[in-house]
Design a protein around this motif. Structure first.
Motif, PDB file in Angstrom:
ATOM      1  N   LYS A  50       0.809  -1.217   0.000  1.00  0.00           N
ATOM      2  CA  LYS A  50       0.000   0.000   0.000  1.00  0.00           C
ATOM      3  C   LYS A  50       0.844   1.270   0.000  1.00  0.00           C
ATOM      4  N   SER A  51       2.096   1.160   0.448  1.00  0.00           N
ATOM      5  CA  SER A  51       2.915   2.355   0.602  1.00  0.00           C
ATOM      6  C   SER A  51       4.306   2.144   0.000  1.00  0.00           C
ATOM      7  N   PHE A  52       4.677   3.018  -0.907  1.00  0.00           N
ATOM      8  CA  PHE A  52       6.012   3.007  -1.496  1.00  0.00           C
ATOM      9  C   PHE A  52       6.263   4.381  -2.115  1.00  0.00           C
ATOM     10  N   SER A  53       7.499   4.660  -2.383  1.00  0.00           N
ATOM     11  CA  SER A  53       7.862   5.922  -3.028  1.00  0.00           C
ATOM     12  C   SER A  53       9.038   5.657  -3.949  1.00  0.00           C
ATOM     13  N   GLY A  54       9.217   6.537  -4.902  1.00  0.00           N
ATOM     14  CA  GLY A  54      10.323   6.332  -5.815  1.00  0.00           C
ATOM     15  C   GLY A  54      10.647   7.580  -6.595  1.00  0.00           C
ATOM     16  N   SER A  55      11.872   7.630  -7.099  1.00  0.00           N
ATOM     17  CA  SER A  55      12.311   8.781  -7.876  1.00  0.00           C
ATOM     18  C   SER A  55      13.195   8.318  -9.026  1.00  0.00           C
ATOM     19  N   LEU A  56      13.170   9.094 -10.086  1.00  0.00           N
ATOM     20  CA  LEU A  56      14.004   8.872 -11.260  1.00  0.00           C
ATOM     21  C   LEU A  56      14.729  10.169 -11.540  1.00  0.00           C
ATOM     22  N   LEU A  64      13.591   2.969  -5.659  1.00  0.00           N
ATOM     23  CA  LEU A  64      12.243   2.645  -5.185  1.00  0.00           C
ATOM     24  C   LEU A  64      12.360   2.201  -3.739  1.00  0.00           C
ATOM     25  N   ILE A  65      11.593   2.818  -2.853  1.00  0.00           N
ATOM     26  CA  ILE A  65      11.594   2.469  -1.430  1.00  0.00           C
ATOM     27  C   ILE A  65      10.210   1.927  -1.085  1.00  0.00           C
ATOM     28  N   ILE A  66      10.173   0.697  -0.587  1.00  0.00           N
ATOM     29  CA  ILE A  66       8.915   0.027  -0.279  1.00  0.00           C
ATOM     30  C   ILE A  66       8.753  -0.085   1.227  1.00  0.00           C
ATOM     31  N   ASP A  67       7.635   0.366   1.735  1.00  0.00           N
ATOM     32  CA  ASP A  67       7.300   0.206   3.150  1.00  0.00           C
ATOM     33  C   ASP A  67       6.790  -1.226   3.344  1.00  0.00           C
ATOM     34  N   MET A  68       7.652  -2.089   3.879  1.00  0.00           N
ATOM     35  CA  MET A  68       7.292  -3.503   3.996  1.00  0.00           C
ATOM     36  C   MET A  68       6.190  -3.731   5.028  1.00  0.00           C
ATOM     37  N   THR A  69       5.977  -2.775   5.920  1.00  0.00           N
ATOM     38  CA  THR A  69       4.888  -2.910   6.889  1.00  0.00           C
ATOM     39  C   THR A  69       3.529  -2.685   6.242  1.00  0.00           C
ATOM     40  N   SER A  70       3.532  -2.198   4.985  1.00  0.00           N
ATOM     41  CA  SER A  70       2.259  -1.911   4.303  1.00  0.00           C
ATOM     42  C   SER A  70       1.768  -3.083   3.463  1.00  0.00           C
ATOM     43  N   VAL A  71       2.396  -4.258   3.608  1.00  0.00           N
ATOM     44  CA  VAL A  71       1.977  -5.419   2.828  1.00  0.00           C
ATOM     45  C   VAL A  71       0.499  -5.725   3.089  1.00  0.00           C
ATOM     46  N   ASN A  72      -0.212  -6.044   2.021  1.00  0.00           N
ATOM     47  CA  ASN A  72      -1.642  -6.318   2.144  1.00  0.00           C
ATOM     48  C   ASN A  72      -1.971  -7.595   1.380  1.00  0.00           C
ATOM     49  N   THR A  73      -2.214  -8.682   2.131  1.00  0.00           N
ATOM     50  CA  THR A  73      -2.606  -9.958   1.517  1.00  0.00           C
ATOM     51  C   THR A  73      -4.093 -10.223   1.703  1.00  0.00           C
ATOM     52  N   HIS A  74      -4.798  -9.250   2.293  1.00  0.00           N
ATOM     53  CA  HIS A  74      -6.238  -9.325   2.549  1.00  0.00           C
ATOM     54  C   HIS A  74      -6.584 -10.281   3.703  1.00  0.00           C
ATOM     55  N   ASN A  90      10.610  -5.423  12.028  1.00  0.00           N
ATOM     56  CA  ASN A  90      11.087  -4.782  13.257  1.00  0.00           C
ATOM     57  C   ASN A  90      12.523  -4.302  13.101  1.00  0.00           C
ATOM     58  N   LYS A  91      13.296  -4.985  12.239  1.00  0.00           N
ATOM     59  CA  LYS A  91      14.683  -4.594  11.966  1.00  0.00           C
ATOM     60  C   LYS A  91      14.847  -3.933  10.596  1.00  0.00           C
ATOM     61  N   PHE A  92      14.027  -4.335   9.637  1.00  0.00           N
ATOM     62  CA  PHE A  92      14.164  -3.847   8.266  1.00  0.00           C
ATOM     63  C   PHE A  92      12.797  -3.381   7.752  1.00  0.00           C
ATOM     64  N   PRO A  93      12.356  -2.192   8.147  1.00  0.00           N
ATOM     65  CA  PRO A  93      10.999  -1.751   7.787  1.00  0.00           C
ATOM     66  C   PRO A  93      10.816  -1.428   6.311  1.00  0.00           C
ATOM     67  N   THR A  94      11.908  -1.211   5.589  1.00  0.00           N
ATOM     68  CA  THR A  94      11.788  -0.873   4.173  1.00  0.00           C
ATOM     69  C   THR A  94      12.676  -1.781   3.324  1.00  0.00           C
ATOM     70  N   ALA A  95      12.302  -1.913   2.071  1.00  0.00           N
ATOM     71  CA  ALA A  95      13.135  -2.561   1.055  1.00  0.00           C
ATOM     72  C   ALA A  95      13.468  -1.501   0.009  1.00  0.00           C
ATOM     73  N   THR A  96      14.641  -1.636  -0.613  1.00  0.00           N
ATOM     74  CA  THR A  96      15.094  -0.637  -1.574  1.00  0.00           C
ATOM     75  C   THR A  96      15.512  -1.306  -2.876  1.00  0.00           C
ATOM     76  N   ILE A  97      15.097  -0.723  -3.980  1.00  0.00           N
ATOM     77  CA  ILE A  97      15.526  -1.175  -5.300  1.00  0.00           C
ATOM     78  C   ILE A  97      16.172   0.011  -6.009  1.00  0.00           C
ATOM     79  N   GLN A  98      17.387  -0.213  -6.521  1.00  0.00           N
ATOM     80  CA  GLN A  98      18.133   0.852  -7.186  1.00  0.00           C
ATOM     81  C   GLN A  98      18.662   0.360  -8.533  1.00  0.00           C
ATOM     82  N   GLY A  99      18.684   1.251  -9.513  1.00  0.00           N
ATOM     83  CA  GLY A  99      19.191   0.881 -10.826  1.00  0.00           C
ATOM     84  C   GLY A  99      19.267   2.085 -11.725  1.00  0.00           C
ATOM     85  N   GLU A 100      19.273   1.814 -13.031  1.00  0.00           N
ATOM     86  CA  GLU A 100      19.384   2.892 -14.008  1.00  0.00           C
ATOM     87  C   GLU A 100      18.466   2.610 -15.185  1.00  0.00           C
TER      88      GLU A 100
END
Length: 197
Positions: A50-56, A64-74, A90-100
């Motif tokens: 439900k929650s993520f942000s990203g920039s180019l 791309l930064i993903i809020d892993m606490t916002s996972v929604n499996t219903h 609790n230790k890694f609240p976000t995941a990050t993807i970087q590239g070009e």
């Protein structure tokens, strides 16, 4: 040889020049980030974040930064178990993807491109490859979508122990360790004056 109307050629040029001269951010109101899980070898279920942000950036680098606490499996209990045992939020609240991403405008306003990126999830970094489709319909917005589902390996990301824990807690025969991921991102141009302040 085919010839394009002057208006089309001007639009191609405008999009290309605008893309290379500006920074872009994901419009989260329009964008989606989804993944699919398969249990007991035959039951597929769709989920999303439900929650993520990203920039180019204008140099083509993206994040791309993903809020892993916002996972929604219903299913609330499954969300909680994913966060606790797999994503370790609790230790890694976000995941990050970087590239070009290359800004290339070819004969059409819609084209595809193969990209390579790094993903950091639950403290583990891995390389992923994906083909994306870029739809630059005007100079103020790009649409970037997954051309095919991206197949993430939970083994490569060292998540298999958490997956096994989920399987045991849910009383399942199996949970697939390859996870298809799809996305549909709309990137809007950042006002150059505002970004410099």
């Amino acid at each position: 040889m085919s010839f394009k109307p002057l208006s089309t050629l001007l639009l191609l040029l405008a999009v290309s020049m605008s893309a290379q001269a500006n920074n872009w951010v994901i419009d989260t109101e329009l964008s989606q980030l989804n993944f699919t899980s398969i249990k007991n070898n035959s039951v597929g279920e769709n989920h999303h974040f439900k929650s993520f942000s990203g920039s180019l950036n204008k140099d083509g680098t993206f994040e791309l930064i993903i809020d892993m606490t916002s996972v929604n499996t219903h299913i609330d209990i499954r969300d909680q178990r994913l966060k606790e045992h797999v994503f370790q939020t609790n230790k890694f609240p976000t995941a990050t993807i970087q590239g070009e991403l290359d800004f290339i405008v070819e004969d059409t306003l819609i084209y595809s491109e193969q990209i390579s990126a790094t993903i950091t999830l639950a403290g583990i970094t891995s390389t992923i490859k994906a083909r994306v489709t870029i739809d630059a319909t005007n100079e103020d917005m790009f649409r970037v979508t997954s051309y095919h589902p991206i197949l993430l390996s939970t083994d490569a990301l060292k998540l298999s122990q958490g997956i096994e824990k989920l399987q045991k807690l849910a009383g399942l025969r199996s949970i697939d360790t390859v996870v298809p991921v799809t996305f549909d991102f709309y990137l809007k141009k950042v006002n150059s004056e505002a970004s410099e302040q």
